[in-house]
Design an enzyme around this catalytic site. Structure first.
Site, PDB file in Angstrom:
ATOM      1  N   GLU A  45       0.888  -2.391   3.485  1.00 43.51           N
ATOM      2  CA  GLU A  45       1.163  -1.427   4.561  1.00 43.51           C
ATOM      3  C   GLU A  45       2.521  -0.745   4.398  1.00 43.51           C
ATOM      4  OE1 GLU A  45       3.753  -4.704   5.828  1.00 43.51           O
ATOM      5  OE2 GLU A  45       1.795  -4.602   4.827  1.00 43.51           O
ATOM      6  N   HIS A 103       2.510  -6.911   0.884  1.00 38.80           N
ATOM      7  CA  HIS A 103       2.527  -5.997   2.026  1.00 38.80           C
ATOM      8  C   HIS A 103       2.087  -4.593   1.611  1.00 38.80           C
ATOM      9  CE1 HIS A 103       4.481  -8.440   5.213  1.00 38.80           C
ATOM     10  NE2 HIS A 103       4.895  -9.135   4.164  1.00 38.80           N
ATOM     11  N   CYS A 111      -0.249 -10.970   4.413  1.00 36.83           N
ATOM     12  CA  CYS A 111       0.832 -11.960   4.454  1.00 36.83           C
ATOM     13  C   CYS A 111       0.502 -13.115   5.406  1.00 36.83           C
ATOM     14  CB  CYS A 111       2.160 -11.296   4.776  1.00 36.83           C
ATOM     15  SG  CYS A 111       3.580 -12.314   4.290  1.00 36.83           S
TER      16      CYS A 111
END
Length: 267
Positions: free
Chosen positions: A235, A233, A124
């Protein structure tokens, strides 16, 4: 009680695990400045089998010392944007947060890391600042650009699972790093960004695009090592996402290879 996404997902690492630098953001809490990093990024580094090392704001003369102890770098997302002065523009919306302290040292850090071939994973904001560090530019408001969709997250009042829910497909470009890692040409991703790549820096390779043509992933061919930057994202709840696990495994493997070549583990 902690929620599943705040619970450590891999608290047991082998000795001499590769060291991954995780640059911090900067916040004022009350009247005091703090260095902060989202826990989900720390857990993603652990999930990659690496030891996260949070780096506070580094002075220019410290950058090479930090790099000397690193086997990889993970550039996190953030509520803040890269200051547009770094790509020759004035601020478009003064209500949006900036982090000039992070800009001051992460941009040169990225250039040093690429020159060394140090494994790099950008997420990001990290995706955006890598493009800027290497000479590219950003749309400050993607949703205001003709022909581009609104890539921002749902309203902050929505539950976090809704904000990070799958938002749109991306097309993975054939023959690239991401295609080789994931062995698929299309996947669904979340979308929580207001800014995006306007001009891709020279030498970067587009790895995936959104349906409106916006760049969603790129690699850095001029770097000798693993380098992948993604706009979404991975993660988020990575432990339950095969795509995220594939990206993190590849990053962790690259960090281990760097460690073994440059810092062989001792007994």
């Amino acid at each position: 009680m902690s929620t599943p996404e705040l619970r450590p997902i891999n608290s047991s690492l082998p000795r001499h695990a590769p060291r991954v630098l995780v640059p911090s953001c900067h916040r004022t809490v009350g009247q005091h400045p703090f260095h902060v990093v989202g826990q989900k990024y720390i857990e993603a580094v652990r999930l990659a089998g690496c030891l996260p090392i949070v780096v506070p704001s580094a002075h220019p003369e410290e950058l090479l010392d930090w790099l000397d102890i690193a086997d990889g770098i993970l550039l996190t997302g953030s509520p803040s944007n890269v200051h547009p002065q770094h790509f020759g523009e004035a601020v478009h919306d003064a209500t949006l947060p900036l982090d000039p302290v992070r800009d001051l040292w992460t941009l040169p850090l990225i250039r040093h890391a690429v020159k060394r071939g140090l494994p790099l994973l950008g997420i990001c904001r990290g995706f955006q600042e890598t493009n800027v560090a290497l000479g590219g530019s950003l749309y400050q408001a993607v949703h205001e650009q003709h022909g581009l969709a609104d890539h921002r997250a749902p309203d902050d009042a929505q539950p976090v699972n809704v904000q990070y829910g799958l938002a749109h497909p991306i097309q993975v470009h054939p023959g690239g790093l991401l295609s080789a890692l994931l062995e698929t040409d299309c996947l669904q991703v979340n979308s929580l960004h207001g800014q995006g790549i306007a001009r891709l820096a020279d030498g970067l390779r587009i790895e995936a695009t959104a349906p409106d043509g916006l760049v969603e992933a790129f690699s850095v061919p001029q770097s000798a090592g693993f380098s992948l930057c993604v706009q979404w994202h991975p993660e988020w709840q990575a432990n339950a996402n095969p795509i995220s696990l594939g990206i993190l495994k590849a990053f962790g493997d690259a960090c281990r290879s760097w460690r073994d070549l440059h810092r062989p583990p001792g007994p």
